[in-house]
Design a protein around this motif. Structure first.
Motif, PDB file in Angstrom:
ATOM      1  N   LEU A   1     -27.181  17.655  33.524  1.00 49.90           N
ATOM      2  CA  LEU A   1     -27.297  16.206  33.673  1.00 49.90           C
ATOM      3  C   LEU A   1     -26.800  15.491  32.415  1.00 49.90           C
ATOM      4  CD1 LEU A   1     -28.305  13.938  35.537  1.00 49.90           C
ATOM      5  CD2 LEU A   1     -30.498  14.095  34.370  1.00 49.90           C
ATOM      6  N   LEU A   2     -27.192  15.996  31.248  1.00 50.53           N
ATOM      7  CA  LEU A   2     -26.716  15.394  29.998  1.00 50.53           C
ATOM      8  C   LEU A   2     -25.209  15.550  29.840  1.00 50.53           C
ATOM      9  CD1 LEU A   2     -29.553  16.466  27.539  1.00 50.53           C
ATOM     10  CD2 LEU A   2     -29.100  14.176  28.451  1.00 50.53           C
TER      11      LEU A   2
ATOM     12  N   GLY B   1     -23.566  13.143  32.244  1.00 48.94           N
ATOM     13  CA  GLY B   1     -23.699  11.778  31.726  1.00 48.94           C
ATOM     14  C   GLY B   1     -22.746  11.528  30.572  1.00 48.94           C
ATOM     15  N   GLY B   2     -22.597  12.520  29.698  1.00 42.08           N
ATOM     16  CA  GLY B   2     -21.667  12.386  28.570  1.00 42.08           C
ATOM     17  C   GLY B   2     -20.223  12.256  29.040  1.00 42.08           C
TER      18      GLY B   2
ATOM     19  N   VAL C   1     -31.256  20.025  33.168  1.00 43.74           N
ATOM     20  CA  VAL C   1     -31.269  18.926  32.191  1.00 43.74           C
ATOM     21  C   VAL C   1     -29.972  18.936  31.387  1.00 43.74           C
ATOM     22  CG1 VAL C   1     -32.438  18.018  30.146  1.00 43.74           C
ATOM     23  CG2 VAL C   1     -33.784  18.900  32.059  1.00 43.74           C
ATOM     24  N   LEU C   2     -29.538  20.137  30.976  1.00 38.13           N
ATOM     25  CA  LEU C   2     -28.293  20.240  30.220  1.00 38.13           C
ATOM     26  C   LEU C   2     -27.098  19.778  31.055  1.00 38.13           C
ATOM     27  CD1 LEU C   2     -28.865  23.645  28.387  1.00 38.13           C
ATOM     28  CD2 LEU C   2     -29.037  21.340  27.423  1.00 38.13           C
TER      29      LEU C   2
END
Length: 156
Positions: free
Chosen positions: A112-113, A116-117, A109-110
């Motif tokens: 992916l974030l 995305g950032g 999840v980290l």
């Protein structure tokens, strides 16, 4: 020819015959619990198989331990705790969420974030680069533009 075919069939069936049938528990509910627990535990030799699916001698030993603990009346958690204490967290196919495994659980999840950032920041930078601020014309450029616009209106 038929004999050769029979021999070949027997040779291909040899791996299936090699799997040993273990002692099953007398109580079907306990046997089902032991099998479910065995599906959640990793074979330490095969690594990507559960001990239920593995034919390795260590997997057989672990299945025997699971059955012994189930017969002794241990809860599922107690059986897992016993094996984790003995073999470490690696024995669990689905590791528990704790301080040692939080990156394992939250890492995707980290990432992916973070990805995305980065994509968002690059997109914004590219969008800003495409927006060109208007530049004021000097007097000579303004006269040429006015001349062109007047000639364009006359030509219509």
């Amino acid at each position: 020819m038929l004999r050769l075919l029979v021999v070949l069939l027997l040779l291909t069936a040899a791996p299936a015959m090699a799997q040993q049938i273990e002692d099953r528990l007398a109580d079907p509910a306990q046997e089902m619990r032991a099998r479910e627990l065995s599906r959640e535990l990793r074979c330490l030799v095969c690594q990507n198989q559960s001990i239920e699916d593995s034919n390795a001698p260590l997997a057989r030993d672990l299945r025997r331990i699971v059955r012994e603990r189930v017969v002794a009346g241990d809860s599922d958690r107690a059986v897992q705790d016993y094996l984790v204490q003995r073999y470490g967290e690696w024995v669990l196919l689905k590791p528990r969420f704790n301080a040692q495994t939080f990156l394992l659980w939250l890492g995707p999840v980290l990432l992916l974030l973070l990805g995305g950032g980065i994509v968002f920041a690059l997109y914004r930078r590219q969008a800003r680069a495409q927006v060109v601020a208007p530049v004021a014309l000097d007097a000579d450029e303004q006269r040429r533009l006015d001349t062109l616009l007047r000639d364009d209106e006359v030509g219509k």
